[in-house]
Design an enzyme around this catalytic site. Structure first.
Site, short mmCIF file in Angstrom:
data_model
loop_
_atom_site.label_atom_id
_atom_site.label_comp_id
_atom_site.label_asym_id
_atom_site.label_seq_id
_atom_site.Cartn_x
_atom_site.Cartn_y
_atom_site.Cartn_z
N CYS A 53 1.12 -1.51 -0.33
CA CYS A 53 -0.25 0.12 0.26
C CYS A 53 0.78 1.55 0.25
CB CYS A 53 -0.77 0.06 1.20
SG CYS A 53 -2.35 -1.40 1.09
N HIS A 73 -3.50 7.11 1.72
CA HIS A 73 -4.13 5.85 1.42
C HIS A 73 -5.17 5.14 1.91
CE1 HIS A 73 -3.55 1.92 0.38
NE2 HIS A 73 -3.54 1.11 1.73
N ASN A 114 -9.86 0.18 -1.23
CA ASN A 114 -8.81 -0.23 -0.62
C ASN A 114 -8.02 -1.17 -1.65
OD1 ASN A 114 -6.10 -0.54 -0.24
ND2 ASN A 114 -5.63 -1.52 1.70
#
Ligand code: UT7
Length: 337
Positions: free
Chosen positions: A121, A262, A292
């Site tokens: 990520c 993020h 995500n």
């Protein structure tokens, strides 16, 4: 504005173009309610996610190529002008060749070299910092950084704790040198801590546990996450690093126009904004629509907010992420276009 790295750079690297690609298919919370034991209400309140996109046919290179092609079209630029392509991904098309090579061929960037970078990520943050070095030292003039992940390829859709979180997308930025001291990438902080490896990983298929019937039976080729453990570290790590980059550049929440976080969990994003004393109106958010998308989340926000006219030249941005590894980091940017 002071940067800690000012001394050594002949140029600054500035983001001068953005583009994105999301697959058409929307996997909604209500659809997931039919396949696993979950509720729309649980997913919304615990994560902020309402739907995510799924790539039915194709691979990560298609998401990346789609994003770069969108960028090239918006910049009215030819693929042959690109010098370097950095692909941030943890879902490469295959072990090798690299996804960067596949993308280079797909978009026809015949003068570019490229490589993949794996930082989960934090992939886009790590890749942007890496790519910026080549621009800042004068080696290359047109560098593409693309974050792309086909998370649906590594998600177990019987695992309710994880299948609700992830989606597929690609998003890209163009980095170019600028002699202006005002615009571009002004500072960065990047960190990793391998002690976090056991809480978020894919254990099967690599050199440690090569693919066997057993690794398949034990679902070792799917993403594993101990969500609660990761949450505890992420909520502190992302907030800390975002606060630290502001502080060491003598900025407060009032000086920052956008936090570009993020998009893993709305609660982690809120905690980061709180620590920065930033109003929620200054936080880029699209987790509700995409979930995500790992390396794509931050450039997807940049591309959408720029396209909608909300992201404007001269604005001050803090980009930040936390992910597997653990990896985390923040970048301070003065928006140049
Ligand atoms: O992007 C890379 C880094 N990753 C992250 O930043 C993710 C960090 N973690 C998270 O975002 C959160 O931990 C999750 C969203 C994954 C989970 O939220 P949580 O508030 O930490 O929930 P939990 O894991 O503590 O589970 C709470 C309860 C459990 O039930 P019990 O034990 O209290 O009876 C779970 O079994 O919620 C249950 N649960 C669910 N219930 C309905 C777990 N998943 C679901 C689900 N639907 N999908």
């Amino acid at each position: 504005m002071m940067s800690t790295n000012d001394q050594k750079r002949p140029f600054r690297a500035a983001i001068t173009g953005v583009g994105h690609f999301v697959p058409e298919y929307r996997l909604t919370n209500s659809e997931l309610e039919k396949t696993v034991d979950t509720t729309d209400e649980w997913i919304r309140t615990r994560t902020g996610i309402v739907e995510r996109r799924i790539l039915k046919n194709g691979a990560t290179s298609d998401l990346a190529s789609g994003a770069i092609n969108d960028l090239l079209k918006k910049k009215n630029m030819s693929a042959s002008e690109i010098d370097l392509i950095v692909v941030a991904t943890i879902t490469p098309d295959m072990f090798f060749p690299s996804t960067a090579c596949v993308v280079q061929e797909k978009i026809g960037a015949k003068n570019a070299w490229g490589f993949d970078l794996s930082a989960a990520c934090s992939g886009f943050i790590f890749s942007l910092v890496t790519a910026a070095q080549f621009v800042e030292n004068g080696s290359y003039k047109k560098v593409i950084v693309v974050g792309a992940d086909k998370m649906s390829a590594i998600t177990d859709y019987t695992d309710r704790a994880n299948c609700i979180l992830f989606g597929d997308a690609g998003a890209a930025v163009l980095l170019e040198p600028t002699e202006s001291d005002e615009y571009g990438i002004l500072d960065h902080i990047v960190r990793c801590d391998g002690a976090g490896g056991s809480t978020l990983n894919i254990l099967g298929g690599g050199s440690l546990n090569p693919a066997t019937h057993e690794t398949v039976d034990r679902k070792m080729h799917y993403l594993y996450q101990d969500g609660k453990a990761v949450f505890k570290v992420a909520v502190v790590g992302m907030a800390d690093v975002s606060y630290e980059i502001m502080k060491r550049n003598n900025l407060t929440g009032r000086d920052v126009d956008w936090l570009v976080p993020h998009q893993a969990n709305k609660r982690i994003i809120d905690a980061t904004a709180n620590r920065m004393e930033l109003d929620s109106s200054k936080v880029m958010l699209n987790i509700d629509r995409y979930g995500n998308t790992t390396a794509a989340t931050i450039p997807l926000c940049l591309s959408e907010y720029y396209q909608n006219g909300k992201l404007k030249k001269g604005q001050t941005l803090v980009l930040s992420a936390f992910g597997a590894g653990y990896t985390w980091g923040a970048i301070l940017v003065k928006w140049a276009i």
